[in-house]
Design a protein around this motif. Sequence first.
Motif, mmCIF file in Angstrom:
data_model
loop_
_atom_site.group_PDB
_atom_site.id
_atom_site.type_symbol
_atom_site.label_atom_id
_atom_site.label_comp_id
_atom_site.label_asym_id
_atom_site.label_seq_id
_atom_site.Cartn_x
_atom_site.Cartn_y
_atom_site.Cartn_z
ATOM 1 N N UNK A 149 -61.869 -34.041 -45.820
ATOM 2 C CA UNK A 149 -62.870 -33.427 -46.172
ATOM 3 C C UNK A 149 -64.331 -33.797 -45.870
ATOM 4 N N UNK A 150 -65.043 -33.011 -45.924
ATOM 5 C CA UNK A 150 -66.652 -33.407 -45.706
ATOM 6 C C UNK A 150 -67.444 -33.051 -46.940
ATOM 7 N N UNK A 151 -68.871 -33.590 -46.828
ATOM 8 C CA UNK A 151 -69.570 -33.145 -47.851
ATOM 9 C C UNK A 151 -70.205 -32.102 -47.497
ATOM 10 N N UNK A 152 -70.407 -30.919 -48.347
ATOM 11 C CA UNK A 152 -71.174 -29.734 -48.009
ATOM 12 C C UNK A 152 -71.729 -29.122 -49.366
ATOM 13 N N UNK A 153 -73.000 -29.064 -49.492
ATOM 14 C CA UNK A 153 -73.517 -28.300 -50.398
ATOM 15 C C UNK A 153 -73.018 -28.924 -51.922
ATOM 16 N N UNK A 154 -73.262 -30.230 -51.828
ATOM 17 C CA UNK A 154 -72.758 -31.066 -53.283
ATOM 18 C C UNK A 154 -71.394 -30.766 -53.645
ATOM 19 N N UNK A 155 -70.339 -30.308 -52.758
ATOM 20 C CA UNK A 155 -69.062 -30.258 -53.113
ATOM 21 C C UNK A 155 -68.231 -31.025 -51.830
ATOM 22 N N UNK A 156 -67.093 -30.952 -52.239
ATOM 23 C CA UNK A 156 -65.867 -31.624 -51.028
ATOM 24 C C UNK A 156 -65.526 -30.201 -50.454
ATOM 25 N N UNK A 157 -65.715 -30.304 -49.144
ATOM 26 C CA UNK A 157 -65.172 -28.968 -48.414
ATOM 27 C C UNK A 157 -64.072 -29.530 -47.623
ATOM 28 N N UNK A 158 -62.951 -28.825 -47.736
ATOM 29 C CA UNK A 158 -61.646 -29.491 -46.979
ATOM 30 C C UNK A 158 -61.429 -28.582 -45.648
ATOM 31 N N UNK A 159 -61.233 -29.519 -44.732
ATOM 32 C CA UNK A 159 -61.211 -29.008 -43.308
ATOM 33 C C UNK A 159 -59.856 -28.737 -42.771
ATOM 34 N N UNK A 160 -58.748 -29.701 -43.501
ATOM 35 C CA UNK A 160 -57.551 -29.759 -43.048
ATOM 36 C C UNK A 160 -56.465 -30.134 -44.224
ATOM 37 N N UNK A 161 -55.565 -29.889 -44.089
ATOM 38 C CA UNK A 161 -54.404 -30.123 -45.255
ATOM 39 C C UNK A 161 -52.882 -30.094 -44.668
ATOM 40 N N UNK A 162 -52.252 -31.250 -44.487
ATOM 41 C CA UNK A 162 -50.956 -31.134 -44.023
ATOM 42 C C UNK A 162 -49.972 -31.213 -45.519
ATOM 43 N N UNK A 163 -49.144 -30.463 -45.568
ATOM 44 C CA UNK A 163 -48.245 -30.755 -46.929
ATOM 45 C C UNK A 163 -46.776 -30.579 -46.393
ATOM 46 N N UNK A 164 -45.749 -31.347 -47.021
ATOM 47 C CA UNK A 164 -44.559 -31.417 -46.972
ATOM 48 C C UNK A 164 -44.010 -30.153 -47.966
ATOM 49 N N UNK A 165 -42.849 -29.506 -47.307
ATOM 50 C CA UNK A 165 -42.318 -28.373 -48.048
ATOM 51 C C UNK A 165 -41.846 -28.920 -49.437
#
Length: 254
Positions: free
Chosen positions: A106-122
């Motif tokens: 995540x990065x900081x964007x407009x006073x929120x956490x903006x998520x760029x990537x997510x890896x998830x196990x099934x």
Amino acid sequence: MANSRSGDGMIDRTVRVLETFTADRTTQSLSELSRRSGLPLSTTHRIVEGLVAPGLLERDDDRRLRLGPRLWELALRGSRVQRLRQAALPHMQQVQAVVREHTQLAVLEDDEALFLERLSHPDAGANITRIAGRLPLHASSAGLVLLAYADAATRRRVLAAPLVRLTPDTTTDPAALDTLLDRVRREGGVVAKGTVETVSTGVAVPVIVRGEAVAALAVVLPRGADVAGPREQLVQAARRTATDLEAEDRKAFR
């Protein structure tokens, strides 16, 4: 650039139209775009036609509108977030291979956490994060890290705004949050139990490049899970990501 009666320029009005699309609202009719952007139907129609022509918007078989691949293509060219994602992804994959739950960036964007990537196990547990989605800084583990390392003006602004309670464990008292953020900086990360979803624990650390936290790496685990191993994995991944970004910078200036 012509202005509307409200004083908005064409670029401002175009952004208002594009911002009506969300992760849950991927297609819309022209009238829905008009209503949600707050623009007259005739203005919305002109903007839409201007965006459809170069492929920034496209129509499906039902004539409903959606974001076009051209918009995605242009957004990736030279994007700092794409560069960050590419640097972090191999190290995120190493973390994910061990934790087998959720690993995200995540990065900081407009006073929120903006998520760029997510890896998830099934078989992983609950996690409401989505790629290109946002979460409040004061609630999410990644957001707490980003806010702790943000500039003083951002921190004051977030502390002064209403702090929404997502769960009973979300910190919504400004003084308590301020104290928590100081601790996050001292400890170099955070373990946030049940602050977004009661059944989950978020663990996050900063990616620091030349003294600046450019992103946060996080894992989302079941609430009762051991966090020591995943946190160490994150610390190592953040360091490797920062090293790769710094190496890219040195290469660019040769």
